[in-house]
Enzyme design. Structure first.
Site, mmCIF file in Angstrom:
data_model
loop_
_atom_site.group_PDB
_atom_site.id
_atom_site.type_symbol
_atom_site.label_atom_id
_atom_site.label_comp_id
_atom_site.label_asym_id
_atom_site.label_seq_id
_atom_site.Cartn_x
_atom_site.Cartn_y
_atom_site.Cartn_z
ATOM 1 C CG ASP A 1 -2.056 0.855 1.222
ATOM 2 O OD1 ASP A 1 -2.024 1.851 0.485
ATOM 3 O OD2 ASP A 1 -3.031 0.553 1.930
ATOM 4 C CG ASP B 1 -3.799 6.495 0.516
ATOM 5 O OD1 ASP B 1 -4.688 5.787 1.012
ATOM 6 O OD2 ASP B 1 -3.570 7.673 0.892
ATOM 7 C CD GLU C 1 -8.448 5.275 -0.990
ATOM 8 O OE1 GLU C 1 -9.246 5.165 -0.054
ATOM 9 O OE2 GLU C 1 -7.402 5.961 -0.884
ATOM 10 C CG HIS D 1 -7.975 0.525 6.034
ATOM 11 N ND1 HIS D 1 -8.010 0.200 4.684
ATOM 12 C CD2 HIS D 1 -7.459 1.768 6.106
ATOM 13 C CE1 HIS D 1 -7.528 1.216 3.985
ATOM 14 N NE2 HIS D 1 -7.185 2.180 4.831
ATOM 15 C CG ASP D 2 -10.290 3.950 5.041
ATOM 16 O OD1 ASP D 2 -9.600 4.025 6.078
ATOM 17 O OD2 ASP D 2 -9.846 4.184 3.898
HETATM 18 C C1 NOJ Z 1 -7.202 6.454 2.280
HETATM 19 C C2 NOJ Z 1 -6.824 5.428 3.292
HETATM 20 O O1 NOJ Z 1 -7.529 4.238 3.031
HETATM 21 C C3 NOJ Z 1 -7.149 6.008 4.637
HETATM 22 O O2 NOJ Z 1 -7.054 5.067 5.670
HETATM 23 C C4 NOJ Z 1 -6.238 7.190 4.864
HETATM 24 O O3 NOJ Z 1 -6.599 7.829 6.073
HETATM 25 C C5 NOJ Z 1 -6.353 8.192 3.732
HETATM 26 N N1 NOJ Z 1 -6.357 7.585 2.442
HETATM 27 C C6 NOJ Z 1 -5.199 9.176 3.775
HETATM 28 O O4 NOJ Z 1 -4.009 8.531 3.412
#
Ligand code: NOJ
Length: 585
Positions: free
Chosen positions: A116, A231, A285, A357-358
């Site tokens: 990642d 990311d 992402e 994870h989000d």
């Molecule tokens: C997306 C990530 O999945 C998240 O966990 C992170 O806080 C933000 N990008 C900033 O890097």
């Protein structure tokens, strides 16, 4: 070449061309969140040696790729998405030698490793930022986005950052709440941070920054990794002049920095310089990406292989956005997912997911984690693993792990929730947590970050120490040890589905046709490749539903269902609560 044909009054289906499949199209990816996966040394935080201990489990489950959330050196303000050294491993997670053992352990088992990478921003502790703030004339001076800001009325005391008389250059907001600009006393200027103020945005307009990124990516690829999850990679280009955003937007400024003017050009360059030379997979992402945008990023000439999009996990946002709860309906979910399925059918590739994870746990969010946990968890498993794209399973999802409860604000660890909820409470004059608890428990990223539930012992087999975040008390019933031993478990169902997908190219590459777009309870679709047709029927209701599928073949074979005793139907299908069936004919 694609062939367009009308399949029903309201669905136009683009038929997938014959594909020369890349390995990552046929793969199932498993996401490991190192903080919470497995702790080998008893400090309460997961680590690389802990992941190595569980590789046999991942092999048994049948996944092909591990996506590892960031393990680089980092002050961990945002759990690793604030990287201070791209070529080192964070102490708490272990050493580079352990990381190498992890890579070898995966490769020995025919699995791959995707790292990642957060390169929209770094940590403020990265030497680039330290030098950039110290000396604007140094070679790092222009590595970040620095501005002097605007003049402000010194008599107005508002909450904008900066010294009296100065205001940020524009009204952009940080995703974690407040202005996207922080004032730096050393350089006496503002710097941009679309996330935490300790995550300054890199200046991709500076070719030297891009060079640094290409070099570090190449460094990891040369170490033998199999790809990157990139990311927020569509936020890397900020337009000239940094214009104000619509103040009423959900994320103020995003219309300017999402898919900014040079985003594709930078990624094309990255592809040409680095990615095109490796057989690696890249998943971007892409917050707020449109279908058309995703086609451009991930189509045959696009720089990335596949796209994470978020429309389907925003259906339960409220009128004021993420920090509000809205109603979602099955027809909406079908419309969104089907739009992406057909929209990328002849160009582009989706990274399919319901959890990460989000995101909160899907069974608590869109399923029923009380009365129908097993059925609704396996229903979502069926949906995930029978759509076109590459499925991503987030650790614990394969057990049907649920959202925990958070007794107080002090129980929260996630910087995003803590900041946004504090601001919301201030704005609304709320002092009692209970008034906002439902929203917090619905939305917080901490939902997904409780320790992995390995067994029924006190700390769920995650650690011998004090876990950094409490284990969900339901680990006594929901855990790997129990689920591995029980043939009817959610875990065993995932395993069978992963197997089924591996042996059924139609599920990976077949075209997609939605049936009953407006049905309130049933989500049904056909996948077709050559002579094979697969019918997937999912009852999203907690009650019984009967449905007559046109052309359903009484001789169809049931490939898999989430109720034991399902038989092949002749006539209407009588579906039980959250029942999922996959037929072939
Ligand atoms: C997306 C990530 O999945 C998240 O966990 C992170 O806080 C933000 N990008 C900033 O890097």
């Amino acid at each position: 070449m694609t062939d367009e044909r009308t399949v029903s009054d309201d669905t136009t289906l683009a038929v997938a061309p014959d594909v020369n499949a890349a390995w990552w199209q046929d793969a199932v990816v498993y996401q490991v969140y190192p903080w919470s996966f497995n702790d080998s040394d008893g400090d309460g935080i997961g680590d690389l040696a802990g992941i190595i201990e569980r590789l046999d489990y991942l092999e048994w489950l049948g996944v092909d790729v591990v996506w590892l959330n960031p393990v680089y050196e980092s002050p961990q303000v945002d759990n690793g998405y604030d990287i201070s050294n791209y070529r080192a491993i964070h102490d708490q997670f272990g050493t580079m030698t352990e990381w190498e053992r992890l890579l070898d352990g995966l490769h020995d088992r025919d699995m791959r490793l995707v790292m990642d990478l957060a390169v929209n921003h770094t940590s403020d502790e990265h030497v680039w930022f330290q030098e950039s703030r110290r000396d604007p004339e140094s070679r790092f001076g222009d590595y970040y986005i620095w501005r002097l800001g605007r003049e402000a009325d010194p008599s107005v005391h508002d909450s904008t950052p900066g010294p009296p008389g100065r205001a940020p250059p524009n009204n952009w907001e940080s995703h974690f709440g407040g202005s996207a600009w922080a004032w730096d006393d050393c350089r006496e200027a503002y710097y941009l941070h679309l996330y935490h103020d300790r995550q300054p945005d890199l200046n991709w307009a500076n070719p030297a920054v891009r060079e640094e990124i290409y070099e570090l990516m190449e460094w990891w690829l040369e170490k033998g990794i199999d790809g990157f999850r990139l990311d927020v990679i569509n936020l890397i280009s900020k337009p000239e002049g940094l214009p104000d955003g619509n103040p009423d937007g959900d994320w103020v400024g995003s219309e300017h920095f999402v898919d900014g003017p040079q985003a594709t050009a930078y990624l094309d360059e990255l592809h040409e310089r680095v990615l095109s030379r490796y057989d690696a997979m890249t998943v971007g992402e892409l917050p707020d990406v449109s279908i058309q945008g995703a086609r451009e990023y991930t189509g045959p000439d696009g720089p990335l292989d596949m796209a994470f999009s978020f429309d389907h996990v925003q259906l339960d946002f409220g009128d004021s956005g993420r920090w509000a709860i809205g109603d979602w309906s099955l027809p909406e979910l079908k419309a969104v997912l089907s739009g992406w399925q057909t929209g990328l059918a002849d160009g582009g590739w989706s990274a399919l997911f319901f959890e990460n994870h989000d995101q909160p746990r899907i069974v608590s969010r869109f399923g029923d984690d009380e009365r129908f946990r097993h059925a609704s968890a396996t229903l979502f498993a069926t949906l995930l693993l029978t759509l076109r794209g590459t499925p991503f399973v987030y650790q614990g999802q394969e057990l049907g792990m649920t959202n925990p409860s958070f007794e107080s604000l002090d129980a929260l660890r996630d910087v995003d929730t803590i900041r946004n909820v504090r601001m919301l409470m201030e704005e609304r004059g709320i002092t009692d947590y209970d008034e906002i608890r439902e929203l917090v428990e619905h939305r917080t990223r901490d939902n997904a970050r409780t320790p992995m539930q390995w067994d029924a012992t006190d700390r769920a087999g995650f650690t011998s120490g004090e876990p950094w975040m409490p284990v969900n008390p339901n680990h006594r019933e929901i855990n790997v040890a129990d689920a591995q031993a029980r043939p009817g478990s959610v875990l065993q169902f995932y395993r069978r589905l992963i197997d089924l997908r591996a042996e059924t190219p139609t599920l990976v590459h077949g075209d997609y046709e939605l049936l009953f777009p407006n049905h309130e309870s049933v989500y049904a679709y056909r996948r077709r490749l050559d002579d094979e047709t697969i019918l997937v029927v999912l009852n999203f209701d907690d009650g019984y539903t009967s449905i007559d599928v046109p052309g359903a073949d009484p001789d169809a074979t049931l490939l898999l269902g989430n109720y034991d005793d399902t038989t092949t139907p002749a006539g209407p299908l009588d579906l039980r609560p959250f029942e999922a069936r996959i037929y072939e004919r």
